[in-house]
Write a protein that holds these residues in place. Structure first.
Motif, mmCIF file in Angstrom:
data_model
loop_
_atom_site.group_PDB
_atom_site.id
_atom_site.type_symbol
_atom_site.label_atom_id
_atom_site.label_comp_id
_atom_site.label_asym_id
_atom_site.label_seq_id
_atom_site.Cartn_x
_atom_site.Cartn_y
_atom_site.Cartn_z
ATOM 1 N N ILE A 96 0.830 -1.195 0.000
ATOM 2 C CA ILE A 96 0.000 0.000 0.000
ATOM 3 C C ILE A 96 0.870 1.252 0.000
ATOM 4 O O ILE A 96 0.576 2.224 -0.705
ATOM 5 C CB ILE A 96 -0.955 -0.003 1.212
ATOM 6 C CG1 ILE A 96 -2.038 -1.069 1.015
ATOM 7 C CG2 ILE A 96 -1.591 1.363 1.430
ATOM 8 C CD1 ILE A 96 -2.990 -1.208 2.183
ATOM 9 N N SER A 97 1.946 1.232 0.780
ATOM 10 C CA SER A 97 2.824 2.407 0.817
ATOM 11 C C SER A 97 3.505 2.617 -0.530
ATOM 12 O O SER A 97 3.694 3.767 -0.967
ATOM 13 C CB SER A 97 3.870 2.263 1.925
ATOM 14 O OG SER A 97 4.698 1.133 1.703
ATOM 15 N N ASP A 98 3.869 1.520 -1.224
ATOM 16 C CA ASP A 98 4.432 1.634 -2.573
ATOM 17 C C ASP A 98 3.417 2.284 -3.509
ATOM 18 O O ASP A 98 3.753 3.171 -4.300
ATOM 19 C CB ASP A 98 4.805 0.253 -3.128
ATOM 20 C CG ASP A 98 5.955 -0.401 -2.401
ATOM 21 O OD1 ASP A 98 6.818 0.332 -1.879
ATOM 22 O OD2 ASP A 98 5.991 -1.638 -2.339
ATOM 23 N N PHE A 99 2.177 1.822 -3.401
ATOM 24 C CA PHE A 99 1.111 2.355 -4.242
ATOM 25 C C PHE A 99 0.933 3.852 -4.016
ATOM 26 O O PHE A 99 0.900 4.642 -4.968
ATOM 27 C CB PHE A 99 -0.198 1.616 -3.947
ATOM 28 C CG PHE A 99 -1.412 2.224 -4.590
ATOM 29 C CD1 PHE A 99 -1.667 2.034 -5.938
ATOM 30 C CD2 PHE A 99 -2.303 2.984 -3.845
ATOM 31 C CE1 PHE A 99 -2.792 2.608 -6.541
ATOM 32 C CE2 PHE A 99 -3.427 3.549 -4.432
ATOM 33 C CZ PHE A 99 -3.667 3.363 -5.778
ATOM 34 N N CYS A 100 0.814 4.246 -2.760
ATOM 35 C CA CYS A 100 0.593 5.663 -2.441
ATOM 36 C C CYS A 100 1.735 6.523 -2.960
ATOM 37 O O CYS A 100 1.511 7.604 -3.536
ATOM 38 C CB CYS A 100 0.415 5.846 -0.941
ATOM 39 S SG CYS A 100 -1.110 5.129 -0.286
ATOM 40 N N SER A 101 2.960 6.071 -2.770
ATOM 41 C CA SER A 101 4.125 6.822 -3.223
ATOM 42 C C SER A 101 4.109 7.008 -4.737
ATOM 43 O O SER A 101 4.346 8.121 -5.245
ATOM 44 C CB SER A 101 5.411 6.105 -2.800
ATOM 45 O OG SER A 101 6.546 6.744 -3.319
ATOM 46 N N LYS A 102 3.815 5.930 -5.463
ATOM 47 C CA LYS A 102 3.795 5.986 -6.926
ATOM 48 C C LYS A 102 2.661 6.886 -7.429
ATOM 49 O O LYS A 102 2.834 7.658 -8.383
ATOM 50 C CB LYS A 102 3.636 4.585 -7.504
ATOM 51 C CG LYS A 102 4.799 3.641 -7.262
ATOM 52 C CD LYS A 102 5.989 3.976 -8.131
ATOM 53 C CE LYS A 102 7.067 2.908 -8.019
ATOM 54 N NZ LYS A 102 8.278 3.256 -8.811
ATOM 55 N N VAL A 103 1.498 6.772 -6.805
ATOM 56 C CA VAL A 103 0.354 7.575 -7.240
ATOM 57 C C VAL A 103 0.608 9.055 -6.987
ATOM 58 O O VAL A 103 0.343 9.907 -7.851
ATOM 59 C CB VAL A 103 -0.938 7.131 -6.541
ATOM 60 C CG1 VAL A 103 -2.083 8.110 -6.837
ATOM 61 C CG2 VAL A 103 -1.341 5.739 -6.992
ATOM 62 N N LEU A 104 1.109 9.384 -5.813
ATOM 63 C CA LEU A 104 1.373 10.791 -5.490
ATOM 64 C C LEU A 104 2.384 11.395 -6.453
ATOM 65 O O LEU A 104 2.249 12.556 -6.871
ATOM 66 C CB LEU A 104 1.862 10.914 -4.043
ATOM 67 C CG LEU A 104 0.818 10.579 -2.967
ATOM 68 C CD1 LEU A 104 1.461 10.518 -1.589
ATOM 69 C CD2 LEU A 104 -0.321 11.593 -2.985
#
Length: 277
Positions: A82-90
């Motif tokens: 989830i943290s990978d996802f948030c970082s990439k999306v931001l």
């Protein structure tokens, strides 16, 4: 038309819904109506490979509108968190908004979306003004469609993709191999590798196909439950579009495009235009 509000927040469009409800189709149609870029929020589609199994948007369609977070992970065993996802999306959002385009976040991984929007560490609400479109389809109608979709996917190379990616000691709890269909076909793949007789293989194939359909339906139920929770407990202002008549038309073999245009695309377009101001 502006993509920011008077408070200088950038606009972000979310297209939500359970598996199979037409999110990709709507994102491409809306994305063609505005200067837009699409961000994938399906945790399986971030991996390279298994395009049929994961229902990944085709390369031809990807060329129509820029896509982000689609097939970016080469290692099938990597755990995309989830943290990978948030970082990439931001990061993608920064790039898209700098270009003056509308970000369209599309996918069914609602737990990831909740973390993106609600985790204070992301400071999402203070930066972005969200427009949520929820494509909803009656579950009995959707289940019928999903079952037929699995049959079509098998005709289009579903089993071949799984065979090419098959590893006898695979961990089905992480990475790309979490995709529905991969664990379900494990026994069939092992038997085929061992050269077992065709009659037994046919039985295993039918069982794997049935379990894939069953687990796809279960996924839709879980996803729907999460959407209801986001709406009722988190207070997300989801703009619900009832797409059931489209899928009823598909089930009857009728031409559904005009129905989709009238009850899905046009209302969604109106919602987005109102949101953009």
């Amino acid at each position: 038309m502006t993509l920011t509000t008077t408070t200088t927040k950038n606009k972000v469009l979310f297209i939500m819904g359970t598996t199979g409800t037409g999110k990709t189709k709507l994102s491409l149609s809306l994305g063609s109506s505005f200067p837009s870029e699409i961000i994938n929020s399906d945790k399986i589609q971030v991996y390279k490979g298994l395009d049929v199994v994961s229902n990944k948007v085709s390369e031809t369609e990807q060329r129509r509108i820029p896509h982000h977070l689609l097939g970016i992970i080469d290692d099938p065993d990597m755990d995309f968190s989830i943290s990978d996802f948030c970082s990439k999306v931001l990061s993608a959002l920064d790039q898209i908004t700098e270009r003056g385009n509308l970000p369209i976040i599309v996918g069914g991984s609602n737990t990831y979306l909740e973390a993106l929007v609600e985790d204070p560490a992301n400071d999402f609400r203070s930066k972005y003004d969200c427009c949520f479109i929820w494509l909803d389809v009656s579950l009995p109608v959707l289940f019928d469609y999903l079952g037929k979709r699995v049959d079509v996917m098998i005709e289009e190379g579903f089993v071949d993709e799984i065979r090419e990616a098959f590893v006898s000691d695979a961990d089905y709890s992480r990475g790309l191999r979490r995709a529905i269909g991969v664990p379900e076909f494990d026994q069939f793949m092992r038997a085929k590798k061992e050269g077992q007789d065709e009659a037994h293989l046919e039985e295993l194939l039918e069982d794997a196909t049935a379990r894939t359909k069953e687990n796809t339906n279960k996924l839709a139920e879980v996803q729907l439950g999460k959407i209801h929770r986001l709406k009722n407990e988190r207070g997300w202002e989801l703009k619900r579009i009832n797409a059931t008549p489209v899928f009823e038309a598909i089930a009857k073999g009728d031409k559904y495009e005009s129905v989709w245009e009238e009850i899905v695309f046009k209302p969604s377009l109106k919602i987005v235009m109102s949101s953009l101001g």
